[in-house]
Design a protein around this motif. Structure first.
Motif, mmCIF file in Angstrom:
data_model
loop_
_atom_site.group_PDB
_atom_site.id
_atom_site.type_symbol
_atom_site.label_atom_id
_atom_site.label_comp_id
_atom_site.label_asym_id
_atom_site.label_seq_id
_atom_site.Cartn_x
_atom_site.Cartn_y
_atom_site.Cartn_z
ATOM 1 N N VAL A 42 -7.527 5.392 -16.495
ATOM 2 C CA VAL A 42 -7.877 6.744 -16.056
ATOM 3 C C VAL A 42 -7.091 7.025 -14.787
ATOM 4 C CG1 VAL A 42 -9.750 8.236 -15.269
ATOM 5 C CG2 VAL A 42 -10.187 6.524 -17.027
ATOM 6 N N PRO A 43 -6.408 8.166 -14.701
ATOM 7 C CA PRO A 43 -5.628 8.470 -13.504
ATOM 8 C C PRO A 43 -6.501 8.468 -12.244
ATOM 9 C CG PRO A 43 -5.092 9.998 -15.264
ATOM 10 C CD PRO A 43 -6.257 9.186 -15.733
ATOM 11 N N ILE A 44 -5.903 8.041 -11.147
ATOM 12 C CA ILE A 44 -6.621 7.908 -9.873
ATOM 13 C C ILE A 44 -7.227 9.245 -9.433
ATOM 14 C CG2 ILE A 44 -6.308 7.388 -7.412
ATOM 15 C CD1 ILE A 44 -6.169 4.874 -8.917
ATOM 16 N N GLY A 45 -6.471 10.327 -9.554
ATOM 17 C CA GLY A 45 -6.946 11.642 -9.099
ATOM 18 C C GLY A 45 -8.245 12.060 -9.751
ATOM 19 N N GLN A 90 -9.930 -4.544 -6.003
ATOM 20 C CA GLN A 90 -9.732 -3.900 -4.706
ATOM 21 C C GLN A 90 -8.426 -3.108 -4.705
ATOM 22 O OE1 GLN A 90 -11.928 -3.816 -2.157
ATOM 23 N NE2 GLN A 90 -13.333 -4.897 -3.483
ATOM 24 N N ILE A 91 -8.476 -1.887 -5.194
ATOM 25 C CA ILE A 91 -7.291 -1.026 -5.225
ATOM 26 C C ILE A 91 -7.236 -0.154 -3.977
ATOM 27 C CG2 ILE A 91 -6.182 0.886 -6.432
ATOM 28 C CD1 ILE A 91 -7.213 -0.302 -9.021
ATOM 29 N N ILE A 92 -8.349 0.481 -3.638
ATOM 30 C CA ILE A 92 -8.406 1.398 -2.499
ATOM 31 C C ILE A 92 -8.612 0.583 -1.235
ATOM 32 C CG2 ILE A 92 -9.592 3.375 -1.475
ATOM 33 C CD1 ILE A 92 -8.175 3.993 -4.132
ATOM 34 N N ASP A 93 -7.717 0.779 -0.267
ATOM 35 C CA ASP A 93 -7.805 0.052 0.998
ATOM 36 C C ASP A 93 -8.460 0.906 2.078
ATOM 37 O OD1 ASP A 93 -7.016 -2.263 2.711
ATOM 38 O OD2 ASP A 93 -5.878 -0.690 3.739
ATOM 39 N N LEU A 123 0.827 -1.203 0.000
ATOM 40 C CA LEU A 123 0.000 0.000 0.000
ATOM 41 C C LEU A 123 0.862 1.255 0.000
ATOM 42 C CD1 LEU A 123 -2.748 -0.940 2.598
ATOM 43 C CD2 LEU A 123 -2.889 -1.032 0.115
ATOM 44 N N GLU A 124 0.359 2.263 -0.687
ATOM 45 C CA GLU A 124 1.025 3.552 -0.668
ATOM 46 C C GLU A 124 -0.034 4.646 -0.508
ATOM 47 O OE1 GLU A 124 1.701 4.929 -5.214
ATOM 48 O OE2 GLU A 124 2.977 3.306 -4.511
ATOM 49 N N LEU A 125 0.402 5.783 0.010
ATOM 50 C CA LEU A 125 -0.506 6.902 0.256
ATOM 51 C C LEU A 125 -0.655 7.711 -1.017
ATOM 52 C CD1 LEU A 125 -2.129 8.562 2.346
ATOM 53 C CD2 LEU A 125 -0.074 9.916 2.675
ATOM 54 N N ILE A 126 -1.897 7.955 -1.410
ATOM 55 C CA ILE A 126 -2.194 8.826 -2.544
ATOM 56 C C ILE A 126 -2.828 10.080 -1.957
ATOM 57 C CG2 ILE A 126 -3.537 9.117 -4.647
ATOM 58 C CD1 ILE A 126 -3.427 6.084 -4.991
ATOM 59 N N LYS A 127 -2.070 11.179 -2.005
ATOM 60 C CA LYS A 127 -2.547 12.441 -1.453
ATOM 61 C C LYS A 127 -3.639 13.017 -2.340
ATOM 62 C CE LYS A 127 -0.924 14.714 1.440
ATOM 63 N NZ LYS A 127 -1.380 14.926 2.789
ATOM 64 N N GLY A 128 -4.702 13.469 -1.717
ATOM 65 C CA GLY A 128 -5.780 14.096 -2.461
ATOM 66 C C GLY A 128 -5.523 15.578 -2.648
ATOM 67 N N GLY A 150 -0.268 0.265 -4.820
ATOM 68 C CA GLY A 150 0.470 1.071 -5.782
ATOM 69 C C GLY A 150 0.610 0.414 -7.136
ATOM 70 N N ASP A 151 0.835 -0.886 -7.173
ATOM 71 C CA ASP A 151 1.000 -1.587 -8.452
ATOM 72 C C ASP A 151 -0.297 -1.583 -9.255
ATOM 73 O OD1 ASP A 151 3.621 -2.141 -7.772
ATOM 74 O OD2 ASP A 151 3.118 -4.087 -6.890
ATOM 75 N N LEU A 152 -1.411 -1.868 -8.586
ATOM 76 C CA LEU A 152 -2.694 -1.881 -9.285
ATOM 77 C C LEU A 152 -3.116 -0.474 -9.691
ATOM 78 C CD1 LEU A 152 -4.675 -4.479 -7.127
ATOM 79 C CD2 LEU A 152 -3.648 -4.822 -9.375
ATOM 80 N N ALA A 153 -2.834 0.513 -8.838
ATOM 81 C CA ALA A 153 -3.196 1.897 -9.155
ATOM 82 C C ALA A 153 -2.431 2.396 -10.375
ATOM 83 C CB ALA A 153 -2.928 2.796 -7.955
ATOM 84 N N ALA A 154 -1.185 1.990 -10.521
ATOM 85 C CA ALA A 154 -0.371 2.430 -11.655
ATOM 86 C C ALA A 154 -0.871 1.833 -12.971
ATOM 87 C CB ALA A 154 1.083 2.048 -11.426
#
Length: 171
Positions: A81-84, A129-132, A41-46, A73-77
Motif C-alpha cells: 500500500v503506498p505510504i501516502g 521500523q520504516i518511519i523514523d 532516510l529520505e523525506l516523504i512530503k505530506g 527509502g528502501d523499506l518504504a518502496a
C-alpha cells in the motif's frame, strides 16, 4: 659484523611494522549503524489532508493537516500500500476515530504525543521500523460556521511548521 646484524634486524623490524600497519589500514572499516540508518532516510512530503470533526452525528468543523516524514527509502518502496494513503488513513484514525485533539481544549494538545502516536501506528501497520521521524508542518481547525461564512476567515492554527530548517539549495 655487528653492524651487518643490526642492519638486518633493523630492516626486519621496519618490514614487520609496515606490514602490520598496512594490514590495519586494509581491514574493513567499522560501520556506525546509526550513521548508516540516517544515510538511508529520505523525506516523504505530506499532502494537505482535510479531516472532518464529527460530534453528535454532525460535522462541527475540519482539521487541515500536513505531516511529512523521514523514512527508510528502501523499506518504504517495498510496501504494497503506498505510504501516502497509509499516512492519510492513520491521520483519520487518530483525529476522527480516537479524537486525539480536543477542540474545546486546544492549548492542551501535545504535539510530541501526536508525533509518537503517528510514528508508532504507522510502523505497527508496516510491520517494521520504516518511519523514523514525524514532521508536523500544519494542523489547523476551521469551524463549520467559518466555512459557510463569506469571506472565509483563517482557521485556528494548532501547530504550524515545526520541521527543521533546510540549508539553502537543498530539497
Amino acid at each position: 659484523m655487528i653492524k651487518l646484524v643490526l642492519t638486518g634486524v633493523w630492516i626486519c623490524v621496519i618490514t614487520l611494522a609496515s606490514v602490520y600497519f598496512s594490514m590495519q589500514m586494509a581491514a574493513a572499516p567499522r560501520v556506525d549503524e546509526d550513521a548508516a540508518r540516517a544515510a538511508a532516510l529520505e523525506l516523504i512530503k505530506g499532502t494537505q489532508t482535510t479531516i472532518p470533526v464529527i460530534r453528535d452525528g454532525a460535522v462541527k468543523g475540519y482539521f487541515l493537516t500536513r505531516v511529512s516524514f523521514t523514512a527508510d527509502g528502501d523499506l518504504a518502496a517495498k510496501q504494497v500500500v503506498p505510504i501516502g494513503e497509509t499516512i492519510t488513513d492513520e491521520l483519520y484514525t487518530l483525529l476522527v476515530g480516537e479524537r486525539m485533539v480536543d477542540i474545546e481544549n486546544l492549548d492542551r494538545f501535545d504535539v510530541e504525543a501526536f508525533r509518537t502516536k503517528i510514528r508508532d501506528g504507522l510502523n505497527t501497520r508496516f510491520g517494521e521500523q520504516i518511519i523514523d521521524r514525524v514532521l508536523v508542518e500544519q494542523i489547523d481547525y476551521i469551524a463549520k460556521a467559518e466555512v459557510n461564512s463569506k469571506p472565509i476567515r483563517k482557521g485556528t492554527p494548532i501547530v504550524r511548521n515545526d520541521s527543521p530548517a533546510r540549508p539553502a539549495g537543498s530539497q
